[in-house]
Design a protein around this motif. Structure first.
Motif, PDB file in Angstrom:
ATOM      1  N   LEU A   4       0.816  -1.216   0.000  1.00 29.60           N
ATOM      2  CA  LEU A   4       0.000   0.000   0.000  1.00 29.60           C
ATOM      3  C   LEU A   4       0.849   1.266   0.000  1.00 29.60           C
ATOM      4  CD1 LEU A   4      -2.834  -0.929   2.544  1.00 29.60           C
ATOM      5  CD2 LEU A   4      -2.867  -1.098   0.049  1.00 29.60           C
ATOM      6  N   TRP A   5       2.124   1.144   0.320  1.00 27.82           N
ATOM      7  CA  TRP A   5       2.982   2.316   0.246  1.00 27.82           C
ATOM      8  C   TRP A   5       3.105   2.828  -1.190  1.00 27.82           C
ATOM      9  CZ3 TRP A   5       7.772   0.597   3.629  1.00 27.82           C
ATOM     10  CH2 TRP A   5       7.329   0.316   4.928  1.00 27.82           C
ATOM     11  N   VAL A   6       2.989   1.907  -2.145  1.00 24.34           N
ATOM     12  CA  VAL A   6       3.147   2.298  -3.547  1.00 24.34           C
ATOM     13  C   VAL A   6       1.887   2.049  -4.366  1.00 24.34           C
ATOM     14  CG1 VAL A   6       5.639   1.950  -3.550  1.00 24.34           C
ATOM     15  CG2 VAL A   6       4.137   0.039  -4.148  1.00 24.34           C
ATOM     16  N   ALA A   7       0.876   1.442  -3.768  1.00 23.72           N
ATOM     17  CA  ALA A   7      -0.382   1.170  -4.465  1.00 23.72           C
ATOM     18  C   ALA A   7      -1.524   1.707  -3.614  1.00 23.72           C
ATOM     19  CB  ALA A   7      -0.553  -0.325  -4.722  1.00 23.72           C
ATOM     20  N   LYS A   8      -1.739   3.013  -3.678  1.00 24.24           N
ATOM     21  CA  LYS A   8      -2.797   3.630  -2.890  1.00 24.24           C
ATOM     22  C   LYS A   8      -3.260   4.906  -3.583  1.00 24.24           C
ATOM     23  CE  LYS A   8       0.065   6.410   0.292  1.00 24.24           C
ATOM     24  NZ  LYS A   8      -0.648   7.711   0.140  1.00 24.24           N
ATOM     25  N   SER A   9      -4.504   5.264  -3.294  1.00 22.02           N
ATOM     26  CA  SER A   9      -5.035   6.525  -3.782  1.00 22.02           C
ATOM     27  C   SER A   9      -4.627   7.643  -2.838  1.00 22.02           C
ATOM     28  CB  SER A   9      -6.566   6.452  -3.872  1.00 22.02           C
ATOM     29  OG  SER A   9      -7.120   6.335  -2.569  1.00 22.02           O
ATOM     30  N   LYS A  10      -4.760   8.862  -3.289  1.00 25.32           N
ATOM     31  CA  LYS A  10      -4.371   9.999  -2.451  1.00 25.32           C
ATOM     32  C   LYS A  10      -5.288  10.152  -1.246  1.00 25.32           C
ATOM     33  CE  LYS A  10      -6.873  13.298  -5.392  1.00 25.32           C
ATOM     34  NZ  LYS A  10      -6.724  14.486  -6.282  1.00 25.32           N
ATOM     35  N   GLU A  11      -6.519   9.587  -1.333  1.00 25.44           N
ATOM     36  CA  GLU A  11      -7.443   9.677  -0.206  1.00 25.44           C
ATOM     37  C   GLU A  11      -7.109   8.708   0.913  1.00 25.44           C
ATOM     38  OE1 GLU A  11      -9.650  10.819  -3.973  1.00 25.44           O
ATOM     39  OE2 GLU A  11      -8.324   9.175  -3.338  1.00 25.44           O
ATOM     40  N   MET A  12      -6.337   7.680   0.622  1.00 26.51           N
ATOM     41  CA  MET A  12      -6.078   6.634   1.604  1.00 26.51           C
ATOM     42  C   MET A  12      -5.037   7.058   2.626  1.00 26.51           C
ATOM     43  SD  MET A  12      -5.974   3.345  -0.958  1.00 26.51           S
ATOM     44  CE  MET A  12      -5.148   2.320   0.279  1.00 26.51           C
ATOM     45  N   THR A  13      -5.380   6.886   3.879  1.00 24.74           N
ATOM     46  CA  THR A  13      -4.408   7.054   4.959  1.00 24.74           C
ATOM     47  C   THR A  13      -4.301   5.783   5.780  1.00 24.74           C
ATOM     48  OG1 THR A  13      -6.117   8.013   6.384  1.00 24.74           O
ATOM     49  CG2 THR A  13      -4.739   9.549   5.120  1.00 24.74           C
ATOM     50  N   GLY A  14      -5.421   5.089   5.956  1.00 26.74           N
ATOM     51  CA  GLY A  14      -5.440   3.838   6.688  1.00 26.74           C
ATOM     52  C   GLY A  14      -5.507   2.647   5.759  1.00 26.74           C
ATOM     53  N   VAL A  15      -5.533   1.464   6.352  1.00 25.10           N
ATOM     54  CA  VAL A  15      -5.586   0.220   5.580  1.00 25.10           C
ATOM     55  C   VAL A  15      -7.039  -0.012   5.166  1.00 25.10           C
ATOM     56  CG1 VAL A  15      -5.024  -2.240   5.578  1.00 25.10           C
ATOM     57  CG2 VAL A  15      -3.580  -0.634   6.835  1.00 25.10           C
ATOM     58  N   HIS A  16      -7.471   0.797   4.229  1.00 29.20           N
ATOM     59  CA  HIS A  16      -8.848   0.787   3.743  1.00 29.20           C
ATOM     60  C   HIS A  16      -8.850   1.571   2.442  1.00 29.20           C
ATOM     61  CE1 HIS A  16     -13.147   1.725   3.468  1.00 29.20           C
ATOM     62  NE2 HIS A  16     -13.344   0.748   4.339  1.00 29.20           N
ATOM     63  N   PHE A  17      -9.616   1.105   1.463  1.00 25.76           N
ATOM     64  CA  PHE A  17      -9.557   1.727   0.144  1.00 25.76           C
ATOM     65  C   PHE A  17     -10.477   2.923  -0.025  1.00 25.76           C
ATOM     66  CE2 PHE A  17      -8.056  -2.651  -0.730  1.00 25.76           C
ATOM     67  CZ  PHE A  17      -6.772  -2.310  -1.146  1.00 25.76           C
ATOM     68  N   GLU A  18     -11.267   3.233   0.972  1.00 26.54           N
ATOM     69  CA  GLU A  18     -12.102   4.433   0.964  1.00 26.54           C
ATOM     70  C   GLU A  18     -12.967   4.546  -0.293  1.00 26.54           C
ATOM     71  OE1 GLU A  18     -12.090   6.138   3.626  1.00 26.54           O
ATOM     72  OE2 GLU A  18     -10.259   5.473   4.597  1.00 26.54           O
ATOM     73  N   GLY A  19     -13.329   3.419  -0.907  1.00 25.46           N
ATOM     74  CA  GLY A  19     -14.157   3.444  -2.099  1.00 25.46           C
ATOM     75  C   GLY A  19     -13.444   3.860  -3.365  1.00 25.46           C
ATOM     76  N   THR A  20     -12.104   3.911  -3.329  1.00 28.26           N
ATOM     77  CA  THR A  20     -11.354   4.408  -4.482  1.00 28.26           C
ATOM     78  C   THR A  20     -10.770   3.305  -5.356  1.00 28.26           C
ATOM     79  OG1 THR A  20      -9.234   4.516  -3.298  1.00 28.26           O
ATOM     80  CG2 THR A  20     -10.691   6.439  -3.128  1.00 28.26           C
TER      81      THR A  20
END
Length: 244
Positions: free
Chosen positions: A74-90
């Motif tokens: 997740l350090w390199v595969a995440k959306s800008k909205e993500m802060t926690g271990v959750h995809f936030e619908g993205t």
């Protein structure tokens, strides 16, 4: 006592582990079934997409088959909205596919150990698993099973996967030696400085192909004054499976 790379250093060496150079499926002394895939991650915002976010595999349990990779992907595969271990619908699609044949793939469904309160950062490597249910399985990889007994000092273990340098051909097999367990990690001893950047998320198995860990991190051992590869042990993974 142990210490790890701090986050800036670990990011700089992300997906790197140095172990004893092994053999691949095409002619090595140790062979395993096809176990490993790579992560191809797509978000609703395509600028966050990552077509090579480490390795992944399937896990066979009494409760079914699960798709598994490392949490620090997740350090390199995440959306800008993500802060926690959750995809936030993205998240659009988390696909796991063979590096040598993209027609053989798994599409994941629900992230089973999502946690909005666990920040994406250095602490992820202490519980370094993402565990997904499966939406679609068109792969031909063999799921691994958990090893239920403890490793013995000096016992051989194997990382099965691809590095960034392994651009073509089947999964590689790299041999190491178990040294000891410490907190949530097993320490593996290596004999050279082979750079296997890209193998994070690969299964670490024993001689029978049973899962003993996931490629995760480095640890410095105060007793020997040496750095070791330190795959995350399966203890946290077992807890996640037990909750299902």
């Amino acid at each position: 006592m142990k210490k790890k790379f701090n986050l800036p250093s670990l990011i700089a060496f992300l997906f790197i582990v140095s172990i004893n150079n092994g053999q691949n499926d095409s002619g090595g002394e140790k062979k395993f079934p096809l176990y490993t895939m790579i992560n191809h991650v797509e978000f609703n915002d395509s600028t966050a997409n990552n077509p090579l976010a480490g390795c992944s595999f399937l896990l066979q349990t009494e409760k079914g088959i699960f798709a598994v990779t490392c949490k620090h992907s997740l350090w390199v595969a995440k959306s800008k909205e993500m802060t926690g271990v959750h995809f936030e619908g993205t998240l659009k699609e988390w696909r796991m596919q063979r590096k040598d044949d993209s027609t053989k793939f798994v599409i994941t469904d629900k992230l089973l150990n999502e946690d909005r309160n666990e920040l994406i950062g250095e602490s992820n490597v202490d519980a370094d698993y993402l565990v997904f249910s499966i939406k679609e399985n068109k792969s031909d990889v063999t799921p691994v099973r958990l090893r239920e007994t403890e490793l013995k000092p000096g016992e051989p273990v194997y990382i099965v996967g691809w590095s960034f340098a392994d651009k073509t051909g089947p999964q590689r097999i790299y041999k190491a030696k178990y040294y000891k367990s410490i907190e949530n990690h097993i320490l593996i001893e290596h004999g050279d400085d082979s750079n296997l950047a890209g193998t994070s998320g690969s299964p670490v198995v024993d001689s029978d192909g049973n899962l003993v860990g996931i490629v995760s991190n480095y640890t410095f051992d105060e007793e020997t004054q040496k750095w070791y590869g330190s795959p995350c042990s399966t203890e946290y993974l077992k807890k996640i499976i037990d909750q299902q």
